[in-house]
Design an enzyme around this catalytic site. Structure first.
Site, mmCIF file in Angstrom:
data_model
loop_
_atom_site.group_PDB
_atom_site.id
_atom_site.type_symbol
_atom_site.label_atom_id
_atom_site.label_comp_id
_atom_site.label_asym_id
_atom_site.label_seq_id
_atom_site.Cartn_x
_atom_site.Cartn_y
_atom_site.Cartn_z
ATOM 1 N N GLU A 16 4.284 -4.635 12.267
ATOM 2 C CA GLU A 16 3.842 -4.038 11.897
ATOM 3 C C GLU A 16 2.329 -4.481 11.672
ATOM 4 O O GLU A 16 2.154 -4.256 10.277
ATOM 5 C CB GLU A 16 4.650 -2.898 11.355
ATOM 6 N N GLU A 63 -10.578 -5.760 8.448
ATOM 7 C CA GLU A 63 -9.930 -4.851 8.090
ATOM 8 C C GLU A 63 -10.429 -3.746 6.572
ATOM 9 O O GLU A 63 -10.220 -4.849 5.916
ATOM 10 C CB GLU A 63 -9.013 -5.198 8.203
ATOM 11 N N CYS A 104 -2.831 1.626 6.339
ATOM 12 C CA CYS A 104 -3.424 0.943 7.769
ATOM 13 C C CYS A 104 -3.553 1.646 8.579
ATOM 14 O O CYS A 104 -4.647 1.144 9.904
ATOM 15 C CB CYS A 104 -1.758 0.578 8.003
ATOM 16 N N SER A 157 -0.498 -7.755 6.818
ATOM 17 C CA SER A 157 -1.488 -8.294 7.418
ATOM 18 C C SER A 157 -0.948 -8.431 8.651
ATOM 19 O O SER A 157 -0.250 -10.464 8.710
ATOM 20 C CB SER A 157 -2.436 -8.876 6.896
ATOM 21 N N ASN A 173 0.935 -1.068 0.317
ATOM 22 C CA ASN A 173 -0.152 -0.140 0.098
ATOM 23 C C ASN A 173 0.925 0.917 0.157
ATOM 24 O O ASN A 173 0.534 2.271 -0.554
ATOM 25 C CB ASN A 173 -0.921 -0.164 0.781
HETATM 26 P P1 NAD Z 1 0.324 -9.643 2.959
HETATM 27 O O1 NAD Z 1 0.688 -9.149 3.940
HETATM 28 O O2 NAD Z 1 -0.136 -9.514 2.022
HETATM 29 O O3 NAD Z 1 2.099 -9.084 2.255
HETATM 30 C C1 NAD Z 1 2.901 -8.307 3.299
HETATM 31 C C2 NAD Z 1 3.956 -9.502 2.793
HETATM 32 O O4 NAD Z 1 4.149 -10.522 3.421
HETATM 33 C C3 NAD Z 1 4.331 -8.839 1.305
HETATM 34 O O5 NAD Z 1 5.979 -9.185 0.851
HETATM 35 C C4 NAD Z 1 3.746 -10.614 0.575
HETATM 36 O O6 NAD Z 1 4.726 -11.054 0.185
HETATM 37 C C5 NAD Z 1 4.396 -11.287 2.335
HETATM 38 N N1 NAD Z 1 3.567 -12.740 2.258
HETATM 39 C C6 NAD Z 1 2.587 -12.903 1.622
HETATM 40 N N2 NAD Z 1 1.968 -13.831 1.904
HETATM 41 C C7 NAD Z 1 3.015 -14.451 2.275
HETATM 42 C C8 NAD Z 1 3.254 -15.946 3.271
HETATM 43 N N3 NAD Z 1 2.319 -16.682 2.832
HETATM 44 N N4 NAD Z 1 4.526 -15.917 3.986
HETATM 45 C C9 NAD Z 1 5.182 -15.678 3.869
HETATM 46 N N5 NAD Z 1 5.020 -14.069 2.887
HETATM 47 C C10 NAD Z 1 3.958 -13.411 3.271
HETATM 48 O O7 NAD Z 1 -0.091 -7.822 3.274
HETATM 49 P P2 NAD Z 1 -0.501 -6.419 2.541
HETATM 50 O O8 NAD Z 1 -1.319 -6.917 1.755
HETATM 51 O O9 NAD Z 1 0.612 -6.050 1.215
HETATM 52 O O10 NAD Z 1 -0.671 -5.310 3.295
HETATM 53 C C11 NAD Z 1 -1.397 -5.086 4.011
HETATM 54 C C12 NAD Z 1 -1.942 -5.208 5.559
HETATM 55 O O11 NAD Z 1 -0.926 -4.481 5.958
HETATM 56 C C13 NAD Z 1 -2.896 -4.442 5.568
HETATM 57 O O12 NAD Z 1 -3.421 -5.584 7.148
HETATM 58 C C14 NAD Z 1 -2.738 -3.281 6.724
HETATM 59 O O13 NAD Z 1 -3.649 -2.326 7.839
HETATM 60 C C15 NAD Z 1 -1.551 -3.495 7.206
HETATM 61 N N6 NAD Z 1 -0.301 -2.262 6.374
HETATM 62 C C16 NAD Z 1 0.403 -2.777 7.927
HETATM 63 C C17 NAD Z 1 1.346 -1.170 8.363
HETATM 64 C C18 NAD Z 1 1.554 -0.808 9.823
HETATM 65 O O14 NAD Z 1 2.748 0.126 10.074
HETATM 66 N N7 NAD Z 1 1.160 -1.507 11.024
HETATM 67 C C19 NAD Z 1 1.282 -0.839 7.096
HETATM 68 C C20 NAD Z 1 1.069 -1.248 6.048
HETATM 69 C C21 NAD Z 1 -0.046 -1.742 5.901
#
Ligand code: NAD
Length: 457
Positions: free
Chosen positions: A211, A335, A245, A190, A114
């Site tokens: 995070e 969310e 987020c 996530s 994002n």
């Molecule tokens: P995601 O969890 O799908 O992906 C995040 C990372 O995890 C990516 O690099 C992805 O390649 C990796 N990943 C995906 N599946 C995996 C698996 N099975 N095993 C290991 N790694 C894997 O998250 P997203 O959809 O990219 O981001 C959205 C989420 O992130 C939302 O929930 C949002 O709230 C959260 N977010 C949090 C913050 C914060 O600072 N707290 C900031 C931005 C986004």
């Protein structure tokens, strides 16, 4: 070279000690600054291709945000690296004590899509500043931005110092984490994937920063400045098409102010994005059809008060206000992470607290009020990662504040000095002189209890 042999090479590189001196760390931060500045236009083009972000939005939330944090770190690095003297208790006098911050070693930073640039490169500042080697794993869902970041990293740093590993997270992350012991994993994404990361890390007792996301509530009290509340909520909720987020996830407005707030929010949506947001040059898009379908499904889970138009082929969903949502519907359990804002009402604080308690430990909590008693009440009532009073989301742009969640929204924090600390081990050091060595400290101890009770009390 396989990924595991690259990680082994990184370990050898770290063990030479080259990454530890102040001069080295500062030089790498300056190189990073130079490279990011030189690629400014490519970064804008990539973020537009991935998420239709305008240059202005990029500057505030991506590359400008990153550069401000980088400058702050460069300016404070020497001070952060210096020994921190602490008091020494009576038992240990005349020793002196201090905290020595040392690098953790080989760190893994995993980013989401994002804010694909900022959320991968900002933790990188802390990791470099603290003297670590770094593996960067970007999200596969922002491919244009990932390609520019890869180009920057590979042109700036040797692979055994900073290694860029793109690809499907479900494949490449287990391949690394299940066969190599990182010294720290910093994950943004996530909650569902966060749990997988936490489990893999636990197998090797690797410390983590998580995070995560969550539903950040926004309480609008009876005595709030409604025009300001509407303006600030609309601005942050619909920035990046709600894919933030810390975006307000839903509004809990005092029942007496609902009509006024909704009217003001409708006006602000039109003022900021026009009557046809699809034609607005600074209104974003959902990242892909999977996210589009998930968010579009929420539009049917309440009565649309404003917005609701959508175009799947353009990944467009209009800024939407939703009324009469059922607390049991998915839109109030997941969310939202899109431009849909449920408006709920409350008459008593307990009613609002009960709704918030259904999704505990939000990443952020917002309250709009003109009363300091209500401000204190709400800040005290809701356990959340961070908070804003009469504002939303902006707390994360102040590097003097730690940014992170708690419980379901994450563990650990970063930004500014907090990033440096996250990527450092705090080594407790006591230095004891040899000129003073009272025999009272040594056996036999019999008969010394009264004295010990005086010293240790
Ligand atoms: P995601 O969890 O799908 O992906 C995040 C990372 O995890 C990516 O690099 C992805 O390649 C990796 N990943 C995906 N599946 C995996 C698996 N099975 N095993 C290991 N790694 C894997 O998250 P997203 O959809 O990219 O981001 C959205 C989420 O992130 C939302 O929930 C949002 O709230 C959260 N977010 C949090 C913050 C914060 O600072 N707290 C900031 C931005 C986004």
């Amino acid at each position: 070279m396989t990924i595991l042999s690259q990680l082994a090479a990184m370990r050898s590189y770290f063990e030479t000690g080259i990454t530890k001196p102040y001069a080295f760390r500062k030089q790498q931060l300056l190189l990073l600054k130079q490279a990011v500045t030189a690629h400014e236009e490519e970064i804008y083009a990539a973020l537009y291709a991935d998420l239709k972000k305008s240059k202005e939005e990029c500057w505030v939330t991506e590359n400008g945000f990153f550069l401000a944090e980088l400058n702050d770190t460069i300016n404070h690095l020497r001070q952060w690296m210096s020994h921190e003297s602490v008091r020494t208790n009576l038992l240990n006098l005349p020793s002196n004590s201090y905290i020595l911050r040392e690098p953790l070693g080989i760190t893994l930073i995993i980013g989401p899509w994002n804010y694909p640039f900022q959320l991968l490169f900002t933790p990188l500042i802390g990791a470099i500043a603290a003297g670590n080697c770094v593996v960067l794993k970007p999200s596969e869902f922002a491919p244009a931005t990932s390609a520019v970041m890869q180009k920057i990293i590979e042109a700036t740093f040797p692979k055994e110092y900073v290694l860029y590993v793109p690809g499907d997270g479900a494949a490449v992350i287990p391949e690394m984490m299940n066969h190599f012991t990182f010294d720290h994993v910093f994950y943004t994404g996530s909650t569902a994937v966060g749990k997988l990361i936490y489990k893999m890390a636990a197998e090797r007792l690797v410390p983590v920063t998580l995070e995560l996301g969550g539903k950040s509530p926004c309480v609008v009290e009876q005595d709030a400045n409604i025009n300001i509340a509407a303006k600030r909520i609309v601005m942050t909720k619909f920035s990046n098409a709600g894919q933030m987020c810390v975006a307000p996830d839903y509004v809990l407005v005092h029942v007496s102010q609902k009509d006024a707030l909704v009217k003001a929010m409708k006006e602000k949506i039109i003022e900021f994005f026009g009557a046809r947001a699809e034609e607005c040059d600074h209104y974003g898009r959902l990242v892909n059809t999977k996210q589009f379908d998930r968010v579009a499904a929420y539009l049917t889970q309440g009565k649309v008060l404003h917005g609701g138009r959508q175009n799947r082929s353009d990944l467009f969903i209009e800024p939407t206000l939703l009324d009469q949502v059922n607390p049991e519907a998915a839109v109030m359990k997941e969310e939202i992470f899109g431009p849909v804002l449920p408006i709920l009402t409350f008459s008593t604080p307990d009613e609002a607290k009960a709704i918030i308690a259904q999704n505990p430990n939000p990443l952020a909590f917002y309250v709009f009020t003109s009363s300091s008693a209500k401000e204190t009440f709400w800040l005290d009532a809701i356990p959340a990662g961070g908070a804003c009073v009469n504002n939303a989301s902006w707390h994360l742009t102040n590097p003097s504040l730690p940014f992170g969640g708690r419980g379901f929204s994450g563990t650990g924090a970063y930004h500014g000095k907090y990033s440096f600390d996250t990527f450092s081990h705090k080594k407790a050091v006591m230095r004891t002189p040899t000129w003073f060595d009272p025999s009272i400290k040594y056996p036999p101890l019999k008969g010394k209890l009264k004295l010990f009770k005086w010293i240790i009390r």
